[in-house]
Design an enzyme around this catalytic site. Structure first.
Site, PDB file in Angstrom:
ATOM      1  N   CYS A 156       0.847  -1.184   0.000  1.00 23.86           N
ATOM      2  CA  CYS A 156       0.000   0.000   0.000  1.00 23.86           C
ATOM      3  C   CYS A 156       0.887   1.240   0.000  1.00 23.86           C
ATOM      4  CB  CYS A 156      -0.902   0.022   1.224  1.00 23.86           C
ATOM      5  SG  CYS A 156      -1.930  -1.454   1.419  1.00 23.86           S
ATOM      6  N   ARG A 190       1.171   1.707  -6.002  1.00 20.40           N
ATOM      7  CA  ARG A 190       1.309   0.772  -4.880  1.00 20.40           C
ATOM      8  C   ARG A 190      -0.038   0.198  -4.439  1.00 20.40           C
ATOM      9  NH1 ARG A 190       6.195   0.787  -2.276  1.00 20.40           N
ATOM     10  NH2 ARG A 190       5.199  -0.124  -0.456  1.00 20.40           N
ATOM     11  N   TRP A 248      -3.939  -1.414  -1.159  1.00 20.95           N
ATOM     12  CA  TRP A 248      -3.966  -2.689  -1.887  1.00 20.95           C
ATOM     13  C   TRP A 248      -4.378  -3.728  -0.860  1.00 20.95           C
ATOM     14  CZ3 TRP A 248      -3.671  -4.167  -6.866  1.00 20.95           C
ATOM     15  CH2 TRP A 248      -3.501  -5.526  -7.130  1.00 20.95           C
ATOM     16  N   ASN A 273       0.991   0.042   6.136  1.00 20.45           N
ATOM     17  CA  ASN A 273       1.372  -0.796   5.003  1.00 20.45           C
ATOM     18  C   ASN A 273       2.022  -2.039   5.574  1.00 20.45           C
ATOM     19  OD1 ASN A 273       2.253  -1.883   2.567  1.00 20.45           O
ATOM     20  ND2 ASN A 273       4.097  -0.620   2.503  1.00 20.45           N
ATOM     21  N   GLY A 274       1.532  -3.214   5.188  1.00 27.28           N
ATOM     22  CA  GLY A 274       2.101  -4.462   5.701  1.00 27.28           C
ATOM     23  C   GLY A 274       1.011  -5.449   6.067  1.00 27.28           C
ATOM     24  N   GLU A 322       7.007 -20.533 -20.194  1.00 27.11           N
ATOM     25  CA  GLU A 322       6.936 -19.175 -19.654  1.00 27.11           C
ATOM     26  C   GLU A 322       8.050 -18.300 -20.215  1.00 27.11           C
ATOM     27  OE1 GLU A 322       5.850 -15.819 -17.349  1.00 27.11           O
ATOM     28  OE2 GLU A 322       4.791 -17.535 -18.202  1.00 27.11           O
ATOM     29  N   LYS A 327       7.359 -14.844 -22.299  1.00 23.77           N
ATOM     30  CA  LYS A 327       7.914 -13.539 -21.921  1.00 23.77           C
ATOM     31  C   LYS A 327       8.617 -12.883 -23.112  1.00 23.77           C
ATOM     32  CE  LYS A 327       6.232 -12.755 -18.448  1.00 23.77           C
ATOM     33  NZ  LYS A 327       5.280 -13.655 -18.814  1.00 23.77           N
ATOM     34  N   GLU A 330       6.035 -11.726 -25.710  1.00 28.15           N
ATOM     35  CA  GLU A 330       5.211 -10.603 -25.234  1.00 28.15           C
ATOM     36  C   GLU A 330       5.898  -9.261 -25.398  1.00 28.15           C
ATOM     37  OE1 GLU A 330       2.347 -11.888 -21.584  1.00 28.15           O
ATOM     38  OE2 GLU A 330       4.486 -12.074 -21.200  1.00 28.15           O
ATOM     39  N   HIS A 388      10.480 -34.925 -32.419  1.00 32.61           N
ATOM     40  CA  HIS A 388       9.181 -35.250 -33.020  1.00 32.61           C
ATOM     41  C   HIS A 388       8.665 -34.124 -33.901  1.00 32.61           C
ATOM     42  CE1 HIS A 388       8.768 -38.991 -30.805  1.00 32.61           C
ATOM     43  NE2 HIS A 388       9.226 -38.344 -29.733  1.00 32.61           N
ATOM     44  N   LYS A 435      -3.201  -5.612 -19.333  1.00 30.99           N
ATOM     45  CA  LYS A 435      -2.775  -6.269 -18.099  1.00 30.99           C
ATOM     46  C   LYS A 435      -3.753  -7.349 -17.676  1.00 30.99           C
ATOM     47  CE  LYS A 435      -0.161  -7.079 -14.661  1.00 30.99           C
ATOM     48  NZ  LYS A 435       1.108  -7.761 -14.921  1.00 30.99           N
TER      49      LYS A 435
END
Length: 607
Positions: free
Chosen positions: A2, A27, A74, A100-101, A480, A484, A487, A503, A602
């Site tokens: 946050c 944040r 957040w 925050n935490g 992955e 990346k 993208e 193959h 996103k």
């Protein structure tokens, strides 16, 4: 993650706090609030949604005063609502606090405070702190905060103000960032540098276990015993845009480097020495005993996390596990019943195809668990249970830290299910827990080798196609790595199980088509070496992700990117790091917009 900001000085704080929050909105952006002391009362304004919602409220009000605190949230505990938004007040509305935490022992503290007569209005862990301070407050705000934080387990960055001491802000830090901005007849606190740069470039970074007393004239910093400390003042020469990225060129790179903390935050409060505590699962012992098959449903990077999960679950729990791309899952009329547990994975919790898969699963009687980053999202509301990844907002479109947090959450599920069903032995659970606790440090060590990856990227920025290969639990990491690169660099790349090359795909191998091979020490190491030899025989270049101390790989690879030697079960969290950085550097060298690749969003919230 946050954003908090606080101000004390000669100016009216409303605009300063709001602008500070605007610089910190990356944040957190599910709710926001500001508390300002004016006319001997706390003027509190909060709103859900993006910061603009709060701005509309504030624009209609004339608020003076000279001290205040603000927060952009957040969510980690409690849905995004006005009541759950910060700042939080004590029972008498004399104290206001931002945080925050994550407070791990908030339930125990809350129960004790309720018995003492405290009234809670939110679902958050944060509200416990302000009531705890109230419990110890007798006119000395610093003393009350100093005493209260000794009872907090977990992570916190705090800003606290009081009607009875309107000349000071008290700040405290453990495990969450907090910076103090030093001005002329004004001082500030913030989660990050961008919030203070408009007013000062002189800052002090609080360290864990430190508290600060801010007045408009000075700042005093102490340890938890109250002993004063002399701190270095740092002069910041970043622009505001650079500061938002913490000095990194792109959010993606910043988020890659946040991954040691992300793993810590995903684990925080959820593991002991040998077991896992997942309060959000909400499934009974009877529900779990019925499960005969697990289905994992996800899209894109989350799908690759799910494939790793399949290996983890089948190899360690011996429960059949099927992984489906969410956009295909509901159209194949899946065979599901109350004997199926469906795990849906989504960073946003709003992915349209994944949400549709969830609804299909529930319609057929299956229980659903979501692995989600956003508290209060649609998938969290409609799932039977949730494992939150606590990765914080991810700004870069190409997912990095969210992926690693999803993998970490799958290890937590493995431990939880294995313990609840008595499938994993105590010894095995301890081994996995010990391995997870070591990962943040190991991730940090791999990231320190970024210069080697930067050098490797120079040789491949001009290629038009790459192959990625891996075996067993690292095959999904090959997928992955290829995703990346596609993208953000727009280079054609494909991931394959290493044994599948012969193959068909091996027909594409030539000198201009290099291969990234995940060749870490494992049960299939010799098989991967054999596949590498097949590529070399056809003049293909090899970039190998290999284990420290492996000398044999030098005979076969043109470029070697090293990770620590680690049990294969944990290797995906390390092997993905060089591939993230390789994609980033190749894209950056090609002069592309790393954070906003073309044609991509996103969160995919439409089918």
């Amino acid at each position: 993650m946050c954003g908090i900001v606080g101000y004390i000085g000669d100016k009216a704080p409303k605009t300063i706090l709001y602008n500070g929050l605007a610089k910190l909105e990356y944040r957190g952006y599910d709710s926001a609030g500001i508390a300002i002391i004016e006319d001997n009362k706390i003027e509190l304004n909060k709103a859900i949604g993006k910061l603009d919602s709060l701005g509309e409220i504030l624009n209609k009000k004339y608020i003076q005063g000279n001290i205040g605190i603000g927060h952009t949230r957040w969510a980690t505990h409690g849905k995004p609502t006005v009541l759950n938004a910060h700042p939080h007040l004590d029972c008498n509305k004399e104290l206001a606090l931002v945080h925050n935490g994550i407070i791990e022992n908030y339930r125990e503290l809350k129960d004790e405070l309720i018995k003492k007569g405290h009234k809670f209005v939110s679902e958050t862990d944060t509200e416990v702190i302000v009531h705890l301070i109230e419990e110890y407050y007798t006119g000395d705000l610093f003393g009350a905060v100093k005493k209260a934080v000794k009872y907090l387990e977990g992570a916190y960055a705090l800003g606290v103000i009081s009607l009875r001491e309107q000349d000071k802000i008290i700040a405290a830090r453990k495990g969450s960032p907090l910076v103090i901005g030093l001005g002329e007849n004004e001082n500030m606190i913030a989660s990050d540098i961008p919030a203070v740069l408009e007013h000062t470039k002189k800052v002090i970074f609080l360290d864990d276990g430190e508290l600060a007393i801010l007045t408009k004239e000075k700042v005093v910093i102490t340890d938890l015993k109250g002993n004063e400390k002399i701190k270095e003042i740092t002069e910041i020469d970043w622009s505001i845009e650079m500061a938002e990225k913490n000095g990194y060129d792109h959010f993606m790179l910043k988020e890659i480097y946040e991954q040691p903390r992300v793993v810590e935050d995903t684990l925080r409060g959820k593991i002991t020495d040998s077991s896992v505590k997942l309060d959000g699962i909400n499934l009974t012992k009877e529900d779990l005993e019925k499960i005969e098959k697990i289905n994992i449903v996800a899209c894109g990077t989350s799908y690759h996390a799910g494939l790793v999960g399949k290996y983890l679950i089948e190899q360690n729990l011996r429960i059949p596990t099927e992984v489906d791309v969410a956009s295909e899952f509901r159209y194949k009329d899946p065979i599901l019943s109350e004997k199926n547990l469906v795990i849906v994975i989504s960073q946003s919790g709003e992915t349209a195809d994944t949400l549709a898969g969830l609804r299909e699963a529930k319609k057929k009687g299956a229980k659903v668990i979501g692995i989600i980053n956003v508290v209060g999202s649609t998938i969290t509301r409609e799932s039977d249970g949730t494992i939150y990844t606590n990765a914080g907002p991810e700004i870069g479109v190409a997912s990095t830290k969210a992926f690693v947090s999803q993998l970490t959450a799958l290890y937590l599920f493995l431990l939880y299910f294995g313990e609840e069903r008595n499938i994993l032995s105590l010894e095995k659970r301890k081994y996995i827990v010990d391995g997870l606790k070591k990962l943040p440090e190991m991730i940090a060590e791999v990231l320190k080798r970024d210069n080697e990856i930067l050098k490797a990227s120079e040789e491949f920025k001009g290629v038009n196609s790459l192959m990625f290969i891996g075996r067993n639990i690292n095959y999904p990491i090959a997928l992955e790595g290829a995703l990346k690169l596609k993208e953000i660099s727009y280079i054609h790349a494909e991931g394959y199980p290493a044994g599948e090359l012969k193959h068909g795909p091996i027909a594409l191998i030539e000198e201009e088509v290099p291969t990234v091979a995940i060749a870490v020490k494992s049960d299939t190491y010799d098989k991967v070496i054999s596949n590498i030899q097949e590529i070399k025989a056809r003049s293909g270049k090899i970039i190998a992700v290999a284990t420290d101390g492996d000398e044999k790989i030098k005979e076969h690879a043109d470029i070697i990117l090293r990770i620590h030697e680690v049990d294969e079960i944990f290797s995906p969290i390390l092997t993905v790091l060089p591939l993230q950085l390789l994609a980033y550097h190749i894209s950056n060298k090609r002069g592309l917009d790393v954070d906003k690749p073309r044609n991509l969003a996103k969160s995919v919230t439409v089918e």
